[in-house]
Design a protein around this motif. Structure first.
Motif, PDB file in Angstrom:
ATOM      1  N   SER A   1     -22.276  32.408  51.881  1.00 51.63           N
ATOM      2  CA  SER A   1     -20.820  32.545  51.871  1.00 51.63           C
ATOM      3  C   SER A   1     -20.157  31.554  52.817  1.00 51.63           C
ATOM      4  O   SER A   1     -19.139  30.931  52.478  1.00 51.63           O
ATOM      5  CB  SER A   1     -20.419  33.973  52.257  1.00 51.63           C
TER       6      SER A   1
ATOM      7  N   TYR B   1     -17.707  28.362  51.873  1.00 46.89           N
ATOM      8  CA  TYR B   1     -16.407  28.166  52.519  1.00 46.89           C
ATOM      9  C   TYR B   1     -16.299  26.732  53.037  1.00 46.89           C
ATOM     10  O   TYR B   1     -15.300  26.047  52.800  1.00 46.89           O
ATOM     11  CB  TYR B   1     -16.221  29.179  53.656  1.00 46.89           C
ATOM     12  N   TRP B   2     -17.313  26.261  53.762  1.00 47.87           N
ATOM     13  CA  TRP B   2     -17.333  24.896  54.304  1.00 47.87           C
ATOM     14  C   TRP B   2     -17.166  23.881  53.175  1.00 47.87           C
ATOM     15  O   TRP B   2     -16.351  22.959  53.268  1.00 47.87           O
ATOM     16  CB  TRP B   2     -18.650  24.668  55.056  1.00 47.87           C
TER      17      TRP B   2
ATOM     18  N   GLU C   1     -13.567  24.217  51.590  1.00 50.91           N
ATOM     19  CA  GLU C   1     -12.474  23.919  52.515  1.00 50.91           C
ATOM     20  C   GLU C   1     -12.497  22.473  53.018  1.00 50.91           C
ATOM     21  O   GLU C   1     -11.441  21.874  53.229  1.00 50.91           O
ATOM     22  CB  GLU C   1     -12.538  24.887  53.705  1.00 50.91           C
TER      23      GLU C   1
ATOM     24  N   TYR D   1     -20.872  25.944  62.402  1.00 49.57           N
ATOM     25  CA  TYR D   1     -20.950  27.190  61.635  1.00 49.57           C
ATOM     26  C   TYR D   1     -22.338  27.814  61.781  1.00 49.57           C
ATOM     27  O   TYR D   1     -22.464  29.031  61.935  1.00 49.57           O
ATOM     28  CB  TYR D   1     -20.656  26.935  60.160  1.00 49.57           C
TER      29      TYR D   1
ATOM     30  N   ALA E   1      -8.258  29.225  61.551  1.00 50.14           N
ATOM     31  CA  ALA E   1      -8.385  29.643  60.152  1.00 50.14           C
ATOM     32  C   ALA E   1      -9.849  29.893  59.793  1.00 50.14           C
ATOM     33  O   ALA E   1     -10.164  30.831  59.047  1.00 50.14           O
ATOM     34  CB  ALA E   1      -7.782  28.595  59.226  1.00 50.14           C
ATOM     35  N   ASP E   2     -10.750  29.056  60.328  1.00 50.76           N
ATOM     36  CA  ASP E   2     -12.181  29.266  60.103  1.00 50.76           C
ATOM     37  C   ASP E   2     -12.618  30.616  60.671  1.00 50.76           C
ATOM     38  O   ASP E   2     -13.322  31.379  60.011  1.00 50.76           O
ATOM     39  CB  ASP E   2     -13.016  28.170  60.767  1.00 50.76           C
TER      40      ASP E   2
ATOM     41  N   GLU F   1     -10.861  33.259  61.225  1.00 52.67           N
ATOM     42  CA  GLU F   1     -10.325  34.352  60.406  1.00 52.67           C
ATOM     43  C   GLU F   1     -11.148  34.535  59.135  1.00 52.67           C
ATOM     44  O   GLU F   1     -11.445  35.662  58.731  1.00 52.67           O
ATOM     45  CB  GLU F   1      -8.859  34.095  60.071  1.00 52.67           C
ATOM     46  N   GLU F   2     -11.522  33.435  58.511  1.00 50.76           N
ATOM     47  CA  GLU F   2     -12.346  33.518  57.302  1.00 50.76           C
ATOM     48  C   GLU F   2     -13.723  34.077  57.630  1.00 50.76           C
ATOM     49  O   GLU F   2     -14.267  34.889  56.876  1.00 50.76           O
ATOM     50  CB  GLU F   2     -12.461  32.147  56.633  1.00 50.76           C
TER      51      GLU F   2
ATOM     52  N   ARG G   1     -13.492  37.755  57.808  1.00 45.18           N
ATOM     53  CA  ARG G   1     -13.434  38.350  56.472  1.00 45.18           C
ATOM     54  C   ARG G   1     -14.816  38.359  55.821  1.00 45.18           C
ATOM     55  O   ARG G   1     -15.246  39.362  55.247  1.00 45.18           O
ATOM     56  CB  ARG G   1     -12.444  37.561  55.608  1.00 45.18           C
ATOM     57  N   LEU G   2     -15.537  37.254  55.937  1.00 47.41           N
ATOM     58  CA  LEU G   2     -16.867  37.157  55.325  1.00 47.41           C
ATOM     59  C   LEU G   2     -17.872  38.089  55.990  1.00 47.41           C
ATOM     60  O   LEU G   2     -18.696  38.709  55.308  1.00 47.41           O
ATOM     61  CB  LEU G   2     -17.361  35.704  55.369  1.00 47.41           C
TER      62      LEU G   2
END
Length: 134
Positions: free
Chosen positions: A52, A56-57, A60, A83, A100-101, A103-104, A107-108
């Motif tokens: 996941s 995202y990486w 994004e 990461y 923002a990373d 926050e994501e 969520r993940l």
């Protein structure tokens, strides 16, 4: 615990090998599966969360690039290492992780929480709370 610099070295070797086998030309689409496997192998303790985070990486930072020929560039290589460091409970390269990373990632991690080892989950949650992800 993964040696983040070894991960970066292995990533750079993979990119160099691809260029050598293709007349000096890079192409992210040729190397993306190798990079994904390398990342997931180094982050095996977090299972599907690694996939996941990688997606995202990729979405994004890589696919938003104007030219995939030069991806992942040095900054995106270092970002992926950051990461991985997060997933390994290390603070290496964390200055490359944006709000923002974080926050994501929060969520993940929430999404994958039930499949994570409790100790790993606690470590990730501590980092995320300290970074304001929640």
């Amino acid at each position: 615990m993964t040696d983040i610099n070894k991960f970066l070295t292995d990533l750079q070797k993979s990119l160099k090998h691809d260029r050598q086998n293709n007349g000096g030309k890079s192409d992210y689409n040729r190397v993306k599966n190798d990079i994904r496997r390398l990342f997931e192998r180094n982050a095996a303790d977090v299972g599907e969360l690694a996939d996941s985070i990688f997606e995202y990486w990729e979405n994004e930072y890589i696919y938003r690039s104007a030219d995939l020929t030069w991806e992942p560039g040095e900054e995106n290589q270092n970002r992926l290492a950051a990461y991985l460091a997060f997933l390994e409970n290390s603070d290496e390269y964390q200055e490359l992780i944006s709000d923002a990373d974080w926050e994501e990632f929060g969520r993940l991690v929430n999404f994958e929480a039930e499949d994570l080892d409790v100790d790993v989950l606690q470590d990730l949650m501590k980092i995320l709370v300290s970074k304001g992800a929640y």
